[in-house]
Motif scaffolding. Structure first.
Motif, PDB file in Angstrom:
ATOM      1  N   LEU A 138     -53.640  -0.826 -14.230  1.00 26.99           N
ATOM      2  CA  LEU A 138     -53.193   0.348 -14.978  1.00 26.99           C
ATOM      3  C   LEU A 138     -51.680   0.317 -15.181  1.00 26.99           C
ATOM      4  O   LEU A 138     -51.177   0.732 -16.227  1.00 26.99           O
ATOM      5  N   ALA A 139     -50.948  -0.164 -14.173  1.00 25.22           N
ATOM      6  CA  ALA A 139     -49.494  -0.250 -14.286  1.00 25.22           C
ATOM      7  C   ALA A 139     -49.084  -1.196 -15.409  1.00 25.22           C
ATOM      8  O   ALA A 139     -48.169  -0.904 -16.195  1.00 25.22           O
ATOM      9  N   ARG A 146     -46.244   2.037 -23.204  1.00 24.57           N
ATOM     10  CA  ARG A 146     -44.918   2.669 -23.339  1.00 24.57           C
ATOM     11  C   ARG A 146     -43.989   1.849 -24.233  1.00 24.57           C
ATOM     12  O   ARG A 146     -43.078   2.394 -24.859  1.00 24.57           O
ATOM     13  N   ALA A 147     -44.245   0.546 -24.283  1.00 25.23           N
ATOM     14  CA  ALA A 147     -43.429  -0.335 -25.130  1.00 25.23           C
ATOM     15  C   ALA A 147     -43.908  -0.346 -26.575  1.00 25.23           C
ATOM     16  O   ALA A 147     -43.325  -1.030 -27.420  1.00 25.23           O
ATOM     17  N   SER A 172     -62.000   8.706 -16.782  1.00 27.72           N
ATOM     18  CA  SER A 172     -61.135   9.150 -15.687  1.00 27.72           C
ATOM     19  C   SER A 172     -59.911   8.248 -15.562  1.00 27.72           C
ATOM     20  O   SER A 172     -58.792   8.709 -15.286  1.00 27.72           O
ATOM     21  N   MET A 173     -60.130   6.936 -15.780  1.00 24.51           N
ATOM     22  CA  MET A 173     -59.016   5.992 -15.730  1.00 24.51           C
ATOM     23  C   MET A 173     -58.143   6.115 -16.981  1.00 24.51           C
ATOM     24  O   MET A 173     -56.916   5.966 -16.920  1.00 24.51           O
ATOM     25  N   THR A 179     -51.858  10.474 -18.917  1.00 24.10           N
ATOM     26  CA  THR A 179     -50.862  11.257 -18.201  1.00 24.10           C
ATOM     27  C   THR A 179     -49.573  10.464 -18.013  1.00 24.10           C
ATOM     28  O   THR A 179     -48.466  10.994 -18.149  1.00 24.10           O
ATOM     29  N   ALA A 180     -49.717   9.184 -17.709  1.00 26.36           N
ATOM     30  CA  ALA A 180     -48.543   8.342 -17.426  1.00 26.36           C
ATOM     31  C   ALA A 180     -47.762   7.954 -18.673  1.00 26.36           C
ATOM     32  O   ALA A 180     -46.576   7.644 -18.579  1.00 26.36           O
ATOM     33  N   THR A 181     -48.424   7.945 -19.839  1.00 22.17           N
ATOM     34  CA  THR A 181     -47.754   7.476 -21.052  1.00 22.17           C
ATOM     35  C   THR A 181     -47.508   8.563 -22.085  1.00 22.17           C
ATOM     36  O   THR A 181     -46.702   8.378 -22.997  1.00 22.17           O
ATOM     37  N   ASP A 182     -48.234   9.671 -21.971  1.00 22.47           N
ATOM     38  CA  ASP A 182     -48.185  10.740 -22.970  1.00 22.47           C
ATOM     39  C   ASP A 182     -48.610  10.213 -24.349  1.00 22.47           C
ATOM     40  O   ASP A 182     -48.100  10.642 -25.381  1.00 22.47           O
ATOM     41  N   VAL A 183     -49.542   9.261 -24.343  1.00 19.52           N
ATOM     42  CA  VAL A 183     -50.068   8.662 -25.575  1.00 19.52           C
ATOM     43  C   VAL A 183     -51.577   8.872 -25.613  1.00 19.52           C
ATOM     44  O   VAL A 183     -52.241   8.827 -24.579  1.00 19.52           O
TER      45      VAL A 183
END
Length: 321
Positions: A138-139, A146-147, A172-173, A179-183
């Motif tokens: 996921l990271a 994000r890029a 769920s994933m 949430t982490a990317t706002d995409v």
């Protein structure tokens, strides 16, 4: 058989998890129902949001459960996801895969390059369910998205039915990455209509029927594709969800499980039912009469959908309990 539900349509598009089986456990009567459709001459397609298995693996699973099939009858969200990638990327483009090796193989088979680590050259991320998906995977996806990489989610099912109960699904994933990317990802599987449209086209069907257990994917996908649907209560859907369903998630028919497909279509249709009178009294749905509990639910759904009243009176609650 001439008045049976399956006889009214020129193809049947079955969901798998929660409709045909629960993990390694077949739903009783499923092999016989699939066989009845084939014997009637009705083409069968298996349409699944689970992107963890290749069509050949799905065929092996079905065959082991008593439902022989061939790979051409299986349509997965992995295939749909890769189709979206292929339409948007140049040949040879690097795609970061978050999912199983079978998903990676689909990417490679489409003339794209499947990778597992983020790099400046990654142009897209494709995400499908895998029990082995990790935080590290996921990271990598988070960094790529994000890029600016294109993000395709094979499906957004929050849960995955199993013989042990509901487990975390790909959705769920996906939610974690959202949430982490706002995409927002581009979604390939149900409730988008692509899978059903592709499956119906492969069967040469003009009037197919969808059979599924999830309102937010199977039934919503059928509605989006303009296809009639049978909601089965063998998986995720509950009576409360059915009564409160939005117009985009309302099925045509309702049954306990897929074995009802050999029953008369008129007996399964959601609407007024013999033996039951459902009215709205003091802002609640009140039922009077006697008969089959599923007929009561069909009648309750009809009135709830017509009036917008979804609160059950005590008599209806007691009967459905």
């Amino acid at each position: 058989m001439s008045d049976a539900l399956l006889a009214a349509y020129d193809a049947v598009l079955f969901d798998l998890d929660g409709t045909v089986y629960h993990g390694t456990r077949v739903i009783p009567g499923a092999p016989e129902t699939v066989r009845a459709a084939r014997e009637h001459g009705t083409p069968v397609r298996f349409v699944t949001n689970n992107a963890s298995k290749a069509p050949a693996e799905v065929v092996d699973h079905l065959t082991g459960l008593g439902m022989p099939a061939d790979a051409g009858e299986v349509h997965t969200s992995a295939q749909a996801g890769v189709q979206l990638l292929k339409e948007r990327l140049e040949a040879g483009a690097e795609v970061l895969v978050v999912g199983t090796e079978s998903l990676a193989a689909e990417v490679t088979g489409a003339g794209l390059k499947a990778v597992r680590e983020n790099a400046r050259s990654v142009q897209a991320v494709v995400q499908g369910h895998s029990p082995d998906n990790t935080w590290a995977a996921l990271a990598e996806a988070c960094l790529a998205i994000r890029a600016g990489a294109l993000w395709v989610a094979c499906n957004v099912d929050a849960t995955l039915p199993s013989e042990r109960g509901l487990l975390p699904g790909n959705g769920s994933m996906v939610a974690a990455l959202r949430t982490a990317t706002d995409v927002e990802p581009l979604v390939a599987g149900k409730p988008e209509p692509l899978l059903f449209e592709t499956a119906a086209r492969s069967a040469g069907a003009e009037k197919p029927l969808v059979v599924g257990d999830r309102l937010d994917t199977d039934i919503a996908g059928a509605v989006a594709a303009g296809i009639d649907s049978l909601v089965v209560l063998s998986g995720v859907a509950t009576p409360e969800q059915l009564i409160k369903a939005s117009p985009a998630e309302r099925g045509t028919y309702l049954a306990k499980d897929l074995t009802a497909m050999t029953s008369p279509a008129d007996d399964l249709r959601i609407g007024p039912r013999p033996g039951w009178t459902v009215t709205v009294e003091n802002g609640t749905l009140t039922a009077k009469g006697d008969g089959d509990d599923l007929d009561l639910l069909r009648a309750l759904c009809h009135v709830a959908w017509e009036t917008g009243v979804t609160e059950l009176g005590e008599d209806a609650k007691a009967r459905l309990a």
